[in-house]
Design a protein around this motif. Structure first.
Motif, short mmCIF file in Angstrom:
data_model
loop_
_atom_site.label_atom_id
_atom_site.label_comp_id
_atom_site.label_asym_id
_atom_site.label_seq_id
_atom_site.Cartn_x
_atom_site.Cartn_y
_atom_site.Cartn_z
N LEU A 156 34.70 33.45 64.83
CA LEU A 156 34.11 32.97 63.59
C LEU A 156 35.09 32.13 62.80
O LEU A 156 36.31 32.37 62.82
CB LEU A 156 33.65 34.16 62.72
N ASP A 157 34.57 31.16 62.09
CA ASP A 157 35.37 30.26 61.26
C ASP A 157 34.82 30.32 59.83
O ASP A 157 33.88 29.61 59.50
CB ASP A 157 35.28 28.83 61.81
N PRO A 158 35.36 31.22 58.98
CA PRO A 158 34.79 31.41 57.65
C PRO A 158 35.22 30.33 56.66
O PRO A 158 36.39 29.96 56.59
CB PRO A 158 35.33 32.77 57.23
N LYS A 159 34.28 29.83 55.91
CA LYS A 159 34.54 28.94 54.80
C LYS A 159 34.37 29.77 53.53
O LYS A 159 33.25 30.13 53.16
CB LYS A 159 33.56 27.75 54.79
N LEU A 160 35.48 30.14 52.90
CA LEU A 160 35.46 31.08 51.79
C LEU A 160 35.34 30.35 50.46
O LEU A 160 36.04 29.38 50.21
CB LEU A 160 36.72 31.94 51.81
N ARG A 161 34.47 30.87 49.59
CA ARG A 161 34.25 30.27 48.28
C ARG A 161 34.36 31.34 47.20
O ARG A 161 33.77 32.41 47.31
CB ARG A 161 32.85 29.63 48.20
N VAL A 162 35.14 31.06 46.18
CA VAL A 162 35.35 32.03 45.11
C VAL A 162 34.29 31.87 44.02
O VAL A 162 33.87 30.75 43.71
CB VAL A 162 36.77 31.88 44.50
N GLY A 181 28.66 38.33 40.83
CA GLY A 181 27.72 38.51 41.93
C GLY A 181 26.44 37.71 41.82
O GLY A 181 26.00 37.10 42.81
N PRO A 182 25.80 37.68 40.64
CA PRO A 182 24.54 36.94 40.53
C PRO A 182 24.67 35.47 40.93
O PRO A 182 23.74 34.91 41.52
CB PRO A 182 24.21 37.08 39.04
N LEU A 183 25.81 34.84 40.66
CA LEU A 183 25.99 33.45 41.08
C LEU A 183 25.99 33.33 42.60
O LEU A 183 25.50 32.35 43.16
CB LEU A 183 27.29 32.88 40.49
N GLN A 184 26.54 34.34 43.26
CA GLN A 184 26.54 34.32 44.73
C GLN A 184 25.12 34.49 45.27
O GLN A 184 24.74 33.84 46.25
CB GLN A 184 27.44 35.42 45.27
N VAL A 185 24.34 35.34 44.63
CA VAL A 185 22.96 35.53 45.07
C VAL A 185 22.16 34.24 44.88
O VAL A 185 21.33 33.88 45.72
CB VAL A 185 22.31 36.71 44.34
N GLN A 186 22.44 33.53 43.80
CA GLN A 186 21.80 32.23 43.61
C GLN A 186 22.17 31.29 44.75
O GLN A 186 21.33 30.56 45.28
CB GLN A 186 22.22 31.62 42.28
N ALA A 187 23.45 31.29 45.12
CA ALA A 187 23.91 30.42 46.21
C ALA A 187 23.30 30.84 47.54
O ALA A 187 22.97 30.00 48.38
CB ALA A 187 25.44 30.45 46.29
N PHE A 195 26.97 34.64 53.34
CA PHE A 195 27.34 36.01 52.98
C PHE A 195 28.03 36.00 51.62
O PHE A 195 28.55 34.97 51.18
CB PHE A 195 28.28 36.62 54.03
N GLY A 196 28.07 37.17 50.98
CA GLY A 196 28.73 37.26 49.69
C GLY A 196 29.09 38.69 49.36
O GLY A 196 28.83 39.63 50.13
N TYR A 197 29.67 38.86 48.18
CA TYR A 197 30.15 40.15 47.69
C TYR A 197 29.50 40.46 46.35
O TYR A 197 29.43 39.58 45.48
CB TYR A 197 31.67 40.11 47.55
N LEU A 198 29.04 41.70 46.17
CA LEU A 198 28.47 42.12 44.88
C LEU A 198 29.14 43.39 44.40
O LEU A 198 29.36 44.33 45.17
CB LEU A 198 26.97 42.40 45.01
N GLY A 199 29.46 43.43 43.11
CA GLY A 199 29.89 44.66 42.48
C GLY A 199 28.67 45.50 42.13
O GLY A 199 27.53 45.04 42.24
N VAL A 249 29.54 45.91 47.57
CA VAL A 249 28.94 45.68 48.89
C VAL A 249 29.08 44.23 49.34
O VAL A 249 29.39 43.34 48.54
CB VAL A 249 27.43 46.04 48.87
N PHE A 250 28.80 44.03 50.61
CA PHE A 250 28.68 42.69 51.18
C PHE A 250 27.21 42.43 51.50
O PHE A 250 26.51 43.32 52.01
CB PHE A 250 29.53 42.54 52.44
N VAL A 251 26.77 41.23 51.19
CA VAL A 251 25.34 40.91 51.34
C VAL A 251 25.17 39.61 52.14
O VAL A 251 26.12 38.84 52.33
CB VAL A 251 24.66 40.75 49.96
N THR A 252 23.93 39.39 52.57
CA THR A 252 23.58 38.15 53.25
C THR A 252 22.22 37.69 52.77
O THR A 252 21.52 38.41 52.05
CB THR A 252 23.58 38.35 54.78
N ARG A 253 21.85 36.48 53.16
CA ARG A 253 20.52 35.97 52.83
C ARG A 253 19.46 36.85 53.46
O ARG A 253 19.62 37.31 54.61
CB ARG A 253 20.36 34.52 53.33
N PRO A 254 18.34 37.10 52.79
CA PRO A 254 17.34 38.03 53.31
C PRO A 254 16.84 37.69 54.71
O PRO A 254 16.55 38.59 55.50
CB PRO A 254 16.20 37.93 52.28
N GLU A 255 16.77 36.39 55.02
CA GLU A 255 16.20 36.00 56.31
C GLU A 255 17.22 35.94 57.44
O GLU A 255 16.85 35.89 58.63
CB GLU A 255 15.52 34.62 56.18
#
Length: 335
Positions: free
Chosen positions: A65-71, A75-81, A89-93, A221-227
């Motif tokens: 895997l080649d991760p492109k990490l974005r700060v 959490g809500p901003l990551q869910v929007q993205a 993928f993203g991280y939520l408190g 937690v770590f999350v991903t897009r629903p699909e």
């Protein structure tokens, strides 16, 4: 939803947003057979330790895997993205876990459990137990994990929100308000409580995050897009496997993980020293077992109930619909 902020991090945040985005991919390149993924994180210990260790231990490369990490700042901003397709993928408190419960993300892994939150009281107020909060002036940062522990504490004492005088403040203002005696009590967290204790040495801890464990806790937690799990199950399995391995390394090397994370974030090591005091670290085996016996689902369902009572959710999904516990378990099986 707001995420907890501290004066300790305020000065560093501007630098982190610039510096951390420069971390980029943790692999040497996107050569033949390497899959690129975008991954969001937050520039604090809990929000980046697993990614820091995955880079340090070359876990991404080993998984192809080649991760492109974005700060991100929350959490809500990551869910929007995630919803816009800008992140895989993203991280939520814990304060943002109402978003998966509302169907906006799937949880692929529990990271670590937050144990920094407290309901505290000034000495001399007569508050020594949750029941004593009745009729008192209590400060809280709305929409944070402090808000959540206050709700749980009142419920445990059989109190309603209307039984206290609720004073909404930002976290830094809470420090000043408790220190100066403008409020009787507050729902807040470490390391901000350490600052208050320097000014109010006899501060009373009325309730703690640990008081509700193991029935209920504050996981990040770590999350991903629903699909994505349906469309690319092997990719999600590989990413989850990397996260499992990283978390197991952290459990085995807690103090070293603080240093690795500081290096990843390009901050002084002392800035993150002691971070593991405020979290509960669980191995992948422990999390698999807790997932199998229904404990993890219980955490998420319990928090969903809390979010519902706080007005953040109307009809939350059941945890089994958004926590991919079977996938987490399978990611620990050699392929």
């Amino acid at each position: 939803m707001k995420r907890r902020t501290t004066a300790l991090w305020a000065a560093a945040t501007v630098l982190l947003v610039t510096a951390a985005t420069g971390c980029g991919s943790s692999s040497s390149g996107s050569g033949s057979g390497t899959t690129s993924v975008t991954f969001g994180y937050i520039a604090d210990y809990s929000g980046s330790a697993a990614l820091a260790v995955a880079a340090e231990q070359h876990l991404w490369e080993k998984a192809g895997l080649d991760p492109k990490l974005r700060v991100f700042t929350n959490g809500p901003l990551q869910v929007q993205a995630l919803g816009a397709g800008d992140l895989d993928f993203g991280y939520l408190g814990p304060g943002a876990l109402w978003l998966p419960a509302s169907g906006k993300a799937k949880i692929i892994a529990v990271n670590m459990l937050g144990q920094a939150d407290r309901v505290i009281a000034r000495p001399g107020t007569g508050i020594t137990s949750p029941a004593d909060l009745k009729g008192k002036k209590v400060a809280v940062a709305e929409g944070t994990s402090g808000d959540m522990i206050l709700d749980l504490t009142l419920k445990r004492a059989g109190l309603k929100p209307s039984d206290i005088t609720r004073v909404v403040m930002d976290p830094s203002t809470i420090v000043t308000a408790v220190s100066s005696g403008h409020v009787d009590a507050a729902a807040i967290w470490y390391p901000l409580i350490d600052i208050i204790k320097k000014r109010v040495p006899d501060l009373v801890e009325v309730s703690r995050t640990e008081d509700f464990y193991p029935k209920l806790t504050f996981p990040n937690v770590f999350v991903t897009r629903p699909e994505l799990p349906g469309k690319k199950p092997e990719l999600v399995r590989k990413v989850t496997s990397v996260l499992r391995q990283a978390d197991d390394w952290i459990v085995a090397h807690p103090q070293e993980s603080e240093k690795v994370t500081a290096g990843f974030l390009k901050v002084p090591a002392e800035q993150l020293a002691g971070s593991t005091k405020y979290v509960k670290l669980l191995s992948s085996k422990q999390l698999t077992d807790l997932g199998t016996n229904g404990t993890v689902d219980g955490w998420f369902n319990g928090l969903a109930d809390t979010f519902t009572s706080m007005g953040k959710l109307k009809s939350p999904a059941d945890a089994k619909d958004y926590y991919l516990g079977d996938l987490y378990k399978a990611a620990g099986t050699p392929q």
